[in-house]
Design a protein around this motif. Structure first.
Motif, PDB file in Angstrom:
ATOM      1  N   ASN A  53       9.864  -3.113  11.536  1.00  0.00           N
ATOM      2  CA  ASN A  53       8.997  -3.468  10.418  1.00  0.00           C
ATOM      3  C   ASN A  53       9.408  -4.793   9.782  1.00  0.00           C
ATOM      4  O   ASN A  53       8.560  -5.654   9.497  1.00  0.00           O
ATOM      5  CB  ASN A  53       8.995  -2.347   9.394  1.00  0.00           C
ATOM      6  CG  ASN A  53       8.001  -2.557   8.277  1.00  0.00           C
ATOM      7  OD1 ASN A  53       8.362  -2.457   7.113  1.00  0.00           O
ATOM      8  ND2 ASN A  53       6.754  -2.825   8.606  1.00  0.00           N
ATOM      9  N   LEU A  54      10.702  -4.991   9.564  1.00  0.00           N
ATOM     10  CA  LEU A  54      11.188  -6.247   8.991  1.00  0.00           C
ATOM     11  C   LEU A  54      10.904  -7.427   9.920  1.00  0.00           C
ATOM     12  O   LEU A  54      10.514  -8.509   9.470  1.00  0.00           O
ATOM     13  CB  LEU A  54      12.683  -6.158   8.688  1.00  0.00           C
ATOM     14  CG  LEU A  54      13.086  -5.149   7.611  1.00  0.00           C
ATOM     15  CD1 LEU A  54      14.601  -5.061   7.516  1.00  0.00           C
ATOM     16  CD2 LEU A  54      12.472  -5.486   6.272  1.00  0.00           C
ATOM     17  N   THR A  55      11.061  -7.198  11.206  1.00  0.00           N
ATOM     18  CA  THR A  55      10.756  -8.249  12.183  1.00  0.00           C
ATOM     19  C   THR A  55       9.270  -8.575  12.167  1.00  0.00           C
ATOM     20  O   THR A  55       8.885  -9.748  12.238  1.00  0.00           O
ATOM     21  CB  THR A  55      11.194  -7.804  13.589  1.00  0.00           C
ATOM     22  OG1 THR A  55      12.577  -7.470  13.561  1.00  0.00           O
ATOM     23  CG2 THR A  55      10.956  -8.896  14.609  1.00  0.00           C
ATOM     24  N   SER A  56       8.428  -7.566  12.069  1.00  0.00           N
ATOM     25  CA  SER A  56       6.979  -7.785  12.009  1.00  0.00           C
ATOM     26  C   SER A  56       6.593  -8.593  10.773  1.00  0.00           C
ATOM     27  O   SER A  56       5.735  -9.478  10.837  1.00  0.00           O
ATOM     28  CB  SER A  56       6.234  -6.461  11.997  1.00  0.00           C
ATOM     29  OG  SER A  56       6.488  -5.737  13.157  1.00  0.00           O
ATOM     30  N   ILE A  57       7.220  -8.297   9.654  1.00  0.00           N
ATOM     31  CA  ILE A  57       6.936  -9.037   8.419  1.00  0.00           C
ATOM     32  C   ILE A  57       7.305 -10.504   8.594  1.00  0.00           C
ATOM     33  O   ILE A  57       6.541 -11.404   8.224  1.00  0.00           O
ATOM     34  CB  ILE A  57       7.681  -8.410   7.228  1.00  0.00           C
ATOM     35  CG1 ILE A  57       7.110  -7.035   6.900  1.00  0.00           C
ATOM     36  CG2 ILE A  57       7.618  -9.318   5.999  1.00  0.00           C
ATOM     37  CD1 ILE A  57       7.947  -6.234   5.938  1.00  0.00           C
ATOM     38  N   TYR A  58       8.472 -10.756   9.171  1.00  0.00           N
ATOM     39  CA  TYR A  58       8.905 -12.139   9.366  1.00  0.00           C
ATOM     40  C   TYR A  58       8.000 -12.881  10.348  1.00  0.00           C
ATOM     41  O   TYR A  58       7.633 -14.037  10.119  1.00  0.00           O
ATOM     42  CB  TYR A  58      10.356 -12.186   9.854  1.00  0.00           C
ATOM     43  CG  TYR A  58      10.835 -13.590  10.063  1.00  0.00           C
ATOM     44  CD1 TYR A  58      11.102 -14.413   8.974  1.00  0.00           C
ATOM     45  CD2 TYR A  58      10.987 -14.111  11.326  1.00  0.00           C
ATOM     46  CE1 TYR A  58      11.507 -15.721   9.160  1.00  0.00           C
ATOM     47  CE2 TYR A  58      11.395 -15.408  11.528  1.00  0.00           C
ATOM     48  CZ  TYR A  58      11.656 -16.217  10.439  1.00  0.00           C
ATOM     49  OH  TYR A  58      12.053 -17.517  10.628  1.00  0.00           O
ATOM     50  N   LEU A  59       7.610 -12.225  11.441  1.00  0.00           N
ATOM     51  CA  LEU A  59       6.724 -12.883  12.410  1.00  0.00           C
ATOM     52  C   LEU A  59       5.343 -13.135  11.812  1.00  0.00           C
ATOM     53  O   LEU A  59       4.715 -14.164  12.104  1.00  0.00           O
ATOM     54  CB  LEU A  59       6.624 -12.044  13.681  1.00  0.00           C
ATOM     55  CG  LEU A  59       7.900 -11.978  14.515  1.00  0.00           C
ATOM     56  CD1 LEU A  59       7.726 -11.020  15.686  1.00  0.00           C
ATOM     57  CD2 LEU A  59       8.316 -13.357  14.989  1.00  0.00           C
ATOM     58  N   LEU A  60       4.865 -12.217  10.979  1.00  0.00           N
ATOM     59  CA  LEU A  60       3.604 -12.447  10.280  1.00  0.00           C
ATOM     60  C   LEU A  60       3.714 -13.659   9.371  1.00  0.00           C
ATOM     61  O   LEU A  60       2.794 -14.470   9.287  1.00  0.00           O
ATOM     62  CB  LEU A  60       3.201 -11.207   9.482  1.00  0.00           C
ATOM     63  CG  LEU A  60       1.954 -11.360   8.617  1.00  0.00           C
ATOM     64  CD1 LEU A  60       0.724 -11.571   9.487  1.00  0.00           C
ATOM     65  CD2 LEU A  60       1.784 -10.166   7.715  1.00  0.00           C
ATOM     66  N   TYR A  61       4.837 -13.785   8.686  1.00  0.00           N
ATOM     67  CA  TYR A  61       5.075 -14.945   7.823  1.00  0.00           C
ATOM     68  C   TYR A  61       4.997 -16.244   8.638  1.00  0.00           C
ATOM     69  O   TYR A  61       4.327 -17.195   8.240  1.00  0.00           O
ATOM     70  CB  TYR A  61       6.431 -14.831   7.133  1.00  0.00           C
ATOM     71  CG  TYR A  61       6.894 -16.122   6.516  1.00  0.00           C
ATOM     72  CD1 TYR A  61       6.340 -16.582   5.328  1.00  0.00           C
ATOM     73  CD2 TYR A  61       7.861 -16.902   7.130  1.00  0.00           C
ATOM     74  CE1 TYR A  61       6.745 -17.779   4.770  1.00  0.00           C
ATOM     75  CE2 TYR A  61       8.278 -18.097   6.581  1.00  0.00           C
ATOM     76  CZ  TYR A  61       7.720 -18.534   5.406  1.00  0.00           C
ATOM     77  OH  TYR A  61       8.105 -19.725   4.857  1.00  0.00           O
ATOM     78  N   GLN A  62       5.673 -16.272   9.775  1.00  0.00           N
ATOM     79  CA  GLN A  62       5.675 -17.479  10.599  1.00  0.00           C
ATOM     80  C   GLN A  62       4.269 -17.824  11.098  1.00  0.00           C
ATOM     81  O   GLN A  62       3.855 -18.984  11.075  1.00  0.00           O
ATOM     82  CB  GLN A  62       6.628 -17.322  11.797  1.00  0.00           C
ATOM     83  CG  GLN A  62       8.074 -17.283  11.424  1.00  0.00           C
ATOM     84  CD  GLN A  62       8.551 -18.596  10.826  1.00  0.00           C
ATOM     85  OE1 GLN A  62       8.052 -19.676  11.129  1.00  0.00           O
ATOM     86  NE2 GLN A  62       9.525 -18.505   9.944  1.00  0.00           N
ATOM     87  N   LEU A  63       3.522 -16.816  11.541  1.00  0.00           N
ATOM     88  CA  LEU A  63       2.166 -17.052  12.032  1.00  0.00           C
ATOM     89  C   LEU A  63       1.241 -17.513  10.910  1.00  0.00           C
ATOM     90  O   LEU A  63       0.500 -18.492  11.063  1.00  0.00           O
ATOM     91  CB  LEU A  63       1.617 -15.777  12.676  1.00  0.00           C
ATOM     92  CG  LEU A  63       0.185 -15.860  13.191  1.00  0.00           C
ATOM     93  CD1 LEU A  63       0.096 -16.822  14.359  1.00  0.00           C
ATOM     94  CD2 LEU A  63      -0.318 -14.481  13.582  1.00  0.00           C
ATOM     95  N   ALA A  64       1.279 -16.813   9.784  1.00  0.00           N
ATOM     96  CA  ALA A  64       0.399 -17.173   8.666  1.00  0.00           C
ATOM     97  C   ALA A  64       0.761 -18.539   8.098  1.00  0.00           C
ATOM     98  O   ALA A  64      -0.127 -19.292   7.677  1.00  0.00           O
ATOM     99  CB  ALA A  64       0.475 -16.104   7.580  1.00  0.00           C
ATOM    100  N   LYS A  65       2.029 -18.891   8.082  1.00  0.00           N
ATOM    101  CA  LYS A  65       2.431 -20.208   7.582  1.00  0.00           C
ATOM    102  C   LYS A  65       1.869 -21.303   8.466  1.00  0.00           C
ATOM    103  O   LYS A  65       1.392 -22.325   7.974  1.00  0.00           O
ATOM    104  CB  LYS A  65       3.953 -20.302   7.524  1.00  0.00           C
ATOM    105  CG  LYS A  65       4.462 -21.603   6.921  1.00  0.00           C
ATOM    106  CD  LYS A  65       5.954 -21.582   6.715  1.00  0.00           C
ATOM    107  CE  LYS A  65       6.628 -21.916   8.007  1.00  0.00           C
ATOM    108  NZ  LYS A  65       8.060 -22.187   7.886  1.00  0.00           N
ATOM    109  N   ARG A  66       1.878 -21.066   9.753  1.00  0.00           N
ATOM    110  CA  ARG A  66       1.345 -22.053  10.686  1.00  0.00           C
ATOM    111  C   ARG A  66      -0.175 -22.168  10.583  1.00  0.00           C
ATOM    112  O   ARG A  66      -0.735 -23.249  10.684  1.00  0.00           O
ATOM    113  CB  ARG A  66       1.745 -21.687  12.104  1.00  0.00           C
ATOM    114  CG  ARG A  66       1.367 -22.727  13.120  1.00  0.00           C
ATOM    115  CD  ARG A  66       1.948 -22.421  14.451  1.00  0.00           C
ATOM    116  NE  ARG A  66       3.363 -22.788  14.408  1.00  0.00           N
ATOM    117  CZ  ARG A  66       4.168 -22.704  15.428  1.00  0.00           C
ATOM    118  NH1 ARG A  66       3.725 -22.241  16.568  1.00  0.00           N
ATOM    119  NH2 ARG A  66       5.416 -23.061  15.334  1.00  0.00           N
TER     120      ARG A  66
END
Length: 131
Positions: free
Chosen positions: A94-107
């Protein structure tokens, strides 16, 4: 020494992400030992059977994608075949998913949208209905 009046954007983002992660970890730590619910138990059972040599879709009749069982098998290998181990693996996932979502949405949409989407996803992922 002169101090800037604004925060470094990377530091501010890291601080917000740390707060989000802390909330998720705090909320889930007390729930690590609860028994597996119906689907979790089924996923863990199939993953354990696959690790013991059973062939998926031949010896074990399930219709879910095989990657799901591979993820649960990884949790079992690293954290053990117990509710605490599986829930710890799910917490890290779950924590990894949150971080990857952050990276994708930031881009795709920028920093603010990334932080808001992470916070919303983190909040929704705490829902027992989504478990």
């Amino acid at each position: 020494m002169r101090f800037s009046k604004t925060l470094n954007p990377k530091f501010a983002d890291a601080l917000v992400l740390l707060c989000i992660f802390s909330i998720i970890i705090f909320a889930r730590l007390g729930l690590l030992g609860i028994p597996l619910e119906r689907d979790e138990g089924g996923f863990a059972y199939v993953a354990k059977a696959m690790m013991d040599g059973a062939a998926l879709y031949t010896d074990i009749f399930e219709i879910k994608p095989p990657l799901l069982y591979g993820i649960y098998a990884t949790f079992i290998v690293f954290f053990g075949y117990s509710p605490e181990g599986i829930h710890t693996g799910l917490l890290i996932f779950n924590l990894t998913s949150i971080y990857l979502l952050y990276q994708l949405a930031k881009r795709l949409a920028g920093r603010l949208a990334a932080l808001v989407s992470c916070a919303a996803f983190a909040l929704l992922s705490l829902s027992p209905n989504l478990l």
